[in-house]
Design an enzyme around this catalytic site. Structure first.
Site, short mmCIF file in Angstrom:
data_model
loop_
_atom_site.label_atom_id
_atom_site.label_comp_id
_atom_site.label_asym_id
_atom_site.label_seq_id
_atom_site.Cartn_x
_atom_site.Cartn_y
_atom_site.Cartn_z
N HIS A 16 0.83 -1.20 0.00
CA HIS A 16 0.00 0.00 0.00
C HIS A 16 0.87 1.25 0.00
O HIS A 16 1.97 1.26 0.55
CB HIS A 16 -0.88 0.03 1.25
N GLU A 72 -6.49 -0.28 -5.96
CA GLU A 72 -7.46 0.61 -5.34
C GLU A 72 -7.03 2.06 -5.59
O GLU A 72 -5.85 2.38 -5.57
CB GLU A 72 -7.54 0.38 -3.83
#
Length: 317
Positions: free
Chosen positions: A38, A106
């Site tokens: 991430h 995402e």
């Protein structure tokens, strides 16, 4: 036989904490590691987000366990050629025991360079082309590629992977499961969804590994454990495609206000009742998973590893 691995959550822990968890996981008997990739955490309460490739380098010098990314997006924030170089070096450092888990990503992580965030169909096409580019580069040969989404000119990985580098594809819906069956060396799916696994198998995934996992919160006080999960990981209970399209931790915090404490208590194994944890994990075994990764939420890592060794793992045999 299903292998059990420990899930390292880069969103919640510092690099030093992650390395200590990896050591404890190895000492406890976990046989694999997974690590998230991430740029941002899901919310400010989680509060961390170290670069996964630096972490893998450190892990290679800390433990002797295979490592899988769950998952890397090789399409927007990082060009597939750069991702291929990072993955190849990771494979070399880990003596070939590295698996590249990939997904369509995402917006939370991928929008940070200001690029357009495409709809799923376009992201899926980008991922398919990215996997093609990376596999070509993994060969160690010079690669030139001009496709719909990516251009590569005269690129060669002089530090090529140590042997074959598997690429597992993540999927949370029918189209993604079918894409994984068609282009992946394995399938990543977080829930024990037998229908998704069936779609993966039907699309070409017969004989390929299925991996995934869950987060738990082991602790003597179940109410306190539920509070910890509700504070740190309410985002996991958000429905539909929100996890793919919300762009910032602040947006996840706003949406997570709709997640109730009761929802968390019903969805996440909390407390110190062994049966609750075992039942949740056994659902993955019954669904046919080859690798199951378990991550402990919150600071009580040592008690979790003790409980895994003494209570949970023996009950799963």
């Amino acid at each position: 036989m299903t292998e059990f691995g420990y899930f390292l959550s880069c969103e919640e822990f510092t690099p030093a904490q992650l390395l200590e968890q990896a050591r404890q996981a190895q000492d406890t008997g976990f046989t694999r590691l997974a690590i998230s990739d991430h740029f941002h955490p899901w919310n400010d309460a989680q509060g961390n987000s170290p670069l996964v490739w630096s972490m893998i380098g450190a892990l290679s010098q800390t433990v002797d366990l295979p490592v899988t990314t769950l998952v890397t997006c090789p399409t927007v924030r990082m060009h597939p050629a750069v991702t291929a170089q990072a993955a190849a070096t990771s494979s070399v450092l880990l003596d070939g025991h590295f698996t590249l888990g990939v997904g369509t990503g995402e917006a939370l992580n991928e929008h940070v360079l200001g690029d357009h965030w495409p709809p799923f169909d376009e992201r899926a096409a980008m991922l398919e082309e990215a996997v093609e580019v990376m596999r070509a580069l993994f060969s160690g040969r010079q690669v030139t590629h001009r496709g719909a989404h990516y251009t590569v000119e005269n690129a060669r990985l002089y530090t090529a992977p140590a042997g074959r580098l598997p690429v597992y594809v993540s999927g949370f819906g029918p189209q993604a499961a079918e894409l994984a069956g068609r282009i992946g060396d394995g399938f990543v799916t977080m829930g024990p969804d037998e229908e998704a696994i069936g779609r993966f198998r039907d699309a070409g995934g017969v004989g390929k590994p299925v991996i995934g996992g869950l987060k738990v919160c082991w602790g003597q006080d179940r109410d306190k454990a539920v509070d910890t999960v509700h504070r740190l990981w309410p985002n996991e209970q958000l429905p539909g495609e929100l996890a793919q399209i919300l762009p910032t931790p602040a947006h996840f915090e706003q949406a997570s206000q709709l997640v109730t404490r009761d929802q968390v208590a019903a969805a996440v194994p909390c407390g110190d009742e062994t049966d609750e944890h075992v039942t949740a994990i056994r659902n993955y075994l019954d669904a046919g998973f080859d690798e199951v990764y378990v991550g402990q939420i919150g600071p009580d890592q040592e008690n979790f590893f003790t409980a895994w060794r003494k209570n949970i793992q023996p009950a799963l045999r």
